[in-house]
Motif scaffolding. Structure first.
Motif, PDB file in Angstrom:
ATOM      1  N   PHE A 132       0.848  -1.251  -0.154  1.00  0.00           N
ATOM      2  CA  PHE A 132       0.204   0.066   0.222  1.00  0.00           C
ATOM      3  C   PHE A 132       0.967   0.908   0.304  1.00  0.00           C
ATOM      4  O   PHE A 132       0.829   1.778   0.694  1.00  0.00           O
ATOM      5  CB  PHE A 132      -1.186  -0.317   0.773  1.00  0.00           C
ATOM      6  N   THR A 133       2.631   1.311   0.064  1.00  0.00           N
ATOM      7  CA  THR A 133       3.271   2.223  -0.864  1.00  0.00           C
ATOM      8  C   THR A 133       2.661   2.850  -1.601  1.00  0.00           C
ATOM      9  O   THR A 133       2.704   1.913  -2.833  1.00  0.00           O
ATOM     10  CB  THR A 133       4.376   2.083   0.284  1.00  0.00           C
ATOM     11  N   SER A 134       3.693   4.417  -1.699  1.00  0.00           N
ATOM     12  CA  SER A 134       3.473   4.382  -2.884  1.00  0.00           C
ATOM     13  C   SER A 134       4.695   3.669  -4.206  1.00  0.00           C
ATOM     14  O   SER A 134       4.359   3.868  -5.952  1.00  0.00           O
ATOM     15  CB  SER A 134       2.997   5.913  -3.594  1.00  0.00           C
ATOM     16  N   SER A 135       5.726   4.168  -3.716  1.00  0.00           N
ATOM     17  CA  SER A 135       7.125   3.110  -4.319  1.00  0.00           C
ATOM     18  C   SER A 135       6.691   2.263  -4.989  1.00  0.00           C
ATOM     19  O   SER A 135       7.359   2.056  -5.872  1.00  0.00           O
ATOM     20  CB  SER A 135       7.855   3.638  -3.241  1.00  0.00           C
ATOM     21  N   PHE A 136       6.202   0.677  -3.679  1.00  0.00           N
ATOM     22  CA  PHE A 136       6.664  -0.562  -4.154  1.00  0.00           C
ATOM     23  C   PHE A 136       5.354  -0.470  -5.468  1.00  0.00           C
ATOM     24  O   PHE A 136       5.204  -0.800  -6.232  1.00  0.00           O
ATOM     25  CB  PHE A 136       5.661  -0.769  -3.126  1.00  0.00           C
ATOM     26  N   GLN A 137       4.056   0.048  -5.542  1.00  0.00           N
ATOM     27  CA  GLN A 137       3.195  -0.075  -6.506  1.00  0.00           C
ATOM     28  C   GLN A 137       3.377   0.903  -7.725  1.00  0.00           C
ATOM     29  O   GLN A 137       3.794   0.116  -8.555  1.00  0.00           O
ATOM     30  CB  GLN A 137       1.777   0.733  -6.196  1.00  0.00           C
ATOM     31  N   ASP A 138       4.217   1.310  -7.516  1.00  0.00           N
ATOM     32  CA  ASP A 138       5.449   2.286  -8.873  1.00  0.00           C
ATOM     33  C   ASP A 138       6.347   1.300  -9.410  1.00  0.00           C
ATOM     34  O   ASP A 138       6.450   1.044 -10.707  1.00  0.00           O
ATOM     35  CB  ASP A 138       6.112   3.298  -8.857  1.00  0.00           C
ATOM     36  N   LYS A 139       6.374   0.604  -8.415  1.00  0.00           N
ATOM     37  CA  LYS A 139       8.090  -0.406  -8.929  1.00  0.00           C
ATOM     38  C   LYS A 139       7.735  -1.436  -9.677  1.00  0.00           C
ATOM     39  O   LYS A 139       7.552  -1.932 -11.048  1.00  0.00           O
ATOM     40  CB  LYS A 139       8.447  -0.509  -7.958  1.00  0.00           C
ATOM     41  N   VAL A 140       6.582  -2.170  -9.077  1.00  0.00           N
ATOM     42  CA  VAL A 140       5.301  -2.715  -9.852  1.00  0.00           C
ATOM     43  C   VAL A 140       4.806  -2.635 -11.244  1.00  0.00           C
ATOM     44  O   VAL A 140       4.798  -3.762 -12.020  1.00  0.00           O
ATOM     45  CB  VAL A 140       4.284  -3.437  -8.836  1.00  0.00           C
ATOM     46  N   ALA A 141       4.284  -1.457 -11.210  1.00  0.00           N
ATOM     47  CA  ALA A 141       3.280  -1.033 -12.707  1.00  0.00           C
ATOM     48  C   ALA A 141       4.424  -1.008 -13.652  1.00  0.00           C
ATOM     49  O   ALA A 141       4.576  -1.741 -14.589  1.00  0.00           O
ATOM     50  CB  ALA A 141       2.954   0.629 -12.169  1.00  0.00           C
ATOM     51  N   ALA A 142       5.860  -0.485 -13.520  1.00  0.00           N
ATOM     52  CA  ALA A 142       7.182  -0.152 -14.317  1.00  0.00           C
ATOM     53  C   ALA A 142       7.304  -1.659 -14.236  1.00  0.00           C
ATOM     54  O   ALA A 142       7.750  -2.233 -15.648  1.00  0.00           O
ATOM     55  CB  ALA A 142       8.181   0.649 -13.532  1.00  0.00           C
ATOM     56  N   ALA A 143       7.222  -2.626 -14.291  1.00  0.00           N
ATOM     57  CA  ALA A 143       7.368  -3.936 -14.068  1.00  0.00           C
ATOM     58  C   ALA A 143       6.426  -4.705 -14.739  1.00  0.00           C
ATOM     59  O   ALA A 143       7.250  -5.615 -16.347  1.00  0.00           O
ATOM     60  CB  ALA A 143       7.912  -4.939 -12.812  1.00  0.00           C
ATOM     61  N   ILE A 144       5.291  -4.486 -14.772  1.00  0.00           N
ATOM     62  CA  ILE A 144       3.976  -5.100 -15.404  1.00  0.00           C
ATOM     63  C   ILE A 144       4.286  -4.391 -17.054  1.00  0.00           C
ATOM     64  O   ILE A 144       4.324  -5.260 -17.714  1.00  0.00           O
ATOM     65  CB  ILE A 144       2.776  -4.294 -15.119  1.00  0.00           C
ATOM     66  N   VAL A 145       4.603  -3.523 -16.630  1.00  0.00           N
ATOM     67  CA  VAL A 145       4.767  -3.104 -18.351  1.00  0.00           C
ATOM     68  C   VAL A 145       5.526  -2.802 -19.186  1.00  0.00           C
ATOM     69  O   VAL A 145       5.889  -3.608 -20.201  1.00  0.00           O
ATOM     70  CB  VAL A 145       5.164  -0.779 -17.490  1.00  0.00           C
ATOM     71  N   LYS A 146       6.747  -3.405 -18.332  1.00  0.00           N
ATOM     72  CA  LYS A 146       8.002  -3.955 -19.000  1.00  0.00           C
ATOM     73  C   LYS A 146       7.841  -5.566 -19.519  1.00  0.00           C
ATOM     74  O   LYS A 146       8.032  -5.540 -20.669  1.00  0.00           O
ATOM     75  CB  LYS A 146       9.361  -4.383 -17.734  1.00  0.00           C
TER      76      LYS A 146
END
Length: 443
Positions: free
Chosen positions: A421-435
């Motif tokens: 539920f942290t923004s930094s973790f979600q940003d990292k996950v979102a970037a990985a999904i896009v990759k």
């Protein structure tokens, strides 16, 4: 057993004749096939100077030969049928049926295994070897297999890439390629052909069909059969997601048939992001009382925002706010859109000690997509790799295109939930999904 030894010897000869292939084989980049069977040798060959070395004892024992190692004399004796071979460690002199011969390289002992130069071994046996660059594969055929397909064009492989399909044969092909609809598919008829190499042989009966999985989002599956027994015409069918434009880019009559798959008319891939649950369906409730639907939507929006920056992708969401969308409607949305891939985002829930990241798929054509996505996702979360799994989740079972359901982490686990539920973790996950999406689409 003799057929197995011939296959190893065939490989040996090939690696000697083609040093560049030897490097690839040592790196496990080349697949090896004996007739229709993929080989998994326990000890890999390697390059020593200009010679490729192979494990003599493994080869000899596979043949059922009599093998003797004289430790005092550093000599190996191998008796194969009526042939007696004697070689010595660190010496290029050897004997075949008592006649002195010179080896191209001296045998060596590595980790208790005697390694012999392949040229020396290959000269002793009859075999047929073919190299398929498009599939990075070596096809080995025993004399019996060669005789069985005599007079036919040997079809070795069907290799599907992100933007092309390559069919490799031993000789030139007079292929007839055309499209059909209802359902959409590309058909390739090749007369006087027989499946061999990496392609499973057809079963008994003219109606036998072999189905292969596809790693291309535009092609759901590949199948081939004996279409016309009288002319030995092999029919290959590429089942596609909608109409897929193609162009034959290989020369007419070449042994390699290459179909270039053109991009959609818009030049963009369609990606559907599905934020799990929503509305009255909260999904799992986390260890601190937060809702899974909230996490799913937050990550999905971040993925959508990143995809919107990609010039070759059009991104869509099954829901963009806190509303409930039935599972069938989510799949139907992607199907009607003609999406290239479907990604469902979820948070997991079980016990306080449960942990890890999981990726689910259902249809066989989704497996390659799941493997790709999981690799990027696990690296991003840092959670335990809880594997790629097949499961009958309705939302990914009903999608016509490759679809995955991502379980990012466990909301029931205090440590994982705190990060999720942290923004930094979600940003990292979102970037990985896009990759992962881009990697699968070849972007």
């Amino acid at each position: 057993m003799k057929k197995l030894i011939l296959s190893f010897l065939s490989l040996a000869a090939l690696l000697f004749l083609l040093p560049t292939l030897t490097h690839a084989a040592a790196d496990s980049k080349i697949r090896l096939y004996l007739n229709e069977t993929k080989l998994e040798p326990a000890v890999a060959p390697y390059l020593a100077g200009n010679s490729t070395m192979v494990p003599a004892r493994v080869i000899s024992e596979a043949l059922g030969a009599l093998v003797d190692w004289n430790n005092a004399a550093h000599k190996m004796t191998v008796v194969v049928d009526e042939k007696k071979i004697e070689v010595f460690e660190n010496s290029t002199l050897g004997y075949v049926n008592g006649k002195q011969v010179t080896l191209p390289a001296a045998p060596v002992v590595k980790a208790g295994t005697t390694m012999l130069p392949v040229r020396f071994i290959a000269e002793q046996f009859d075999f047929k070897v073919q190299w398929d660059a498009s599939a990075q594969a070596v096809y080995l055929m025993t004399p019996d297999a060669v005789a069985a397909v005599a007079g036919h064009n040997e079809l070795w492989s069907i290799n599907v890439a992100s933007d092309s399909v390559t069919i490799q044969a031993a000789e030139g092909m007079k292929a007839n390629v055309f499209s059909l609809s209802g359902p959409d598919r590309i058909v390739i008829d090749i007369p006087n052909a027989v499946a061999i190499g990496s392609l499973p042989r057809l079963g008994e009966g003219d109606a036998a069909v072999v189905t292969l999985a596809s790693a291309n989002p535009s092609i759901t599956k590949i199948r081939y059969s004996l279409f016309d027994p009288e002319t030995s015409t092999l029919r290959i069918v590429l089942d596609t997601n909608g109409k897929v434009p193609y162009e034959i880019v290989s020369p007419t009559g070449a042994s390699k048939l290459v179909l270039s798959l053109k991009k959609p008319a818009s030049g963009k891939f369609k990606v559907v992001i599905d934020a799990g649950h929503g509305g009255y369906d909260s999904g799992a409730v986390s260890v601190t009382g937060k809702y899974e639907k909230t996490f799913n939507l937050s990550v999905s929006k971040k993925v959508k925002a990143l995809l919107d920056k990609e010039p070759k992708i059009d991104a869509y969401m099954t829901r963009s706010n806190d509303t409930f969308v039935p599972l069938d409607d989510r799949a139907a949305f992607a199907n009607n859109l003609g999406a290239d891939v479907f990604v469902a985002i979820h948070g997991n829930n079980f016990s306080s000690t449960s942990n890890g990241t999981q990726t689910y798929y259902y249809n066989s054509y989704s497996k390659a997509f799941a493997d790709t996505m999981h690799k990027y996702l696990v690296a991003a979360t840092g959670f335990r790799d809880d594997k790629v799994r097949k499961e009958d989740f309705r939302v990914i079972r009903k999608t016509n295109m490759p679809g995955v359901l991502l379980e990012i982490g466990y909301l029931s686990n205090k440590k994982e939930e705190a990060l999720m539920f942290t923004s930094s973790f979600q940003d990292k996950v979102a970037a990985a999904i896009v990759k992962g999406i881009k990697a699968y689409l070849g972007l």
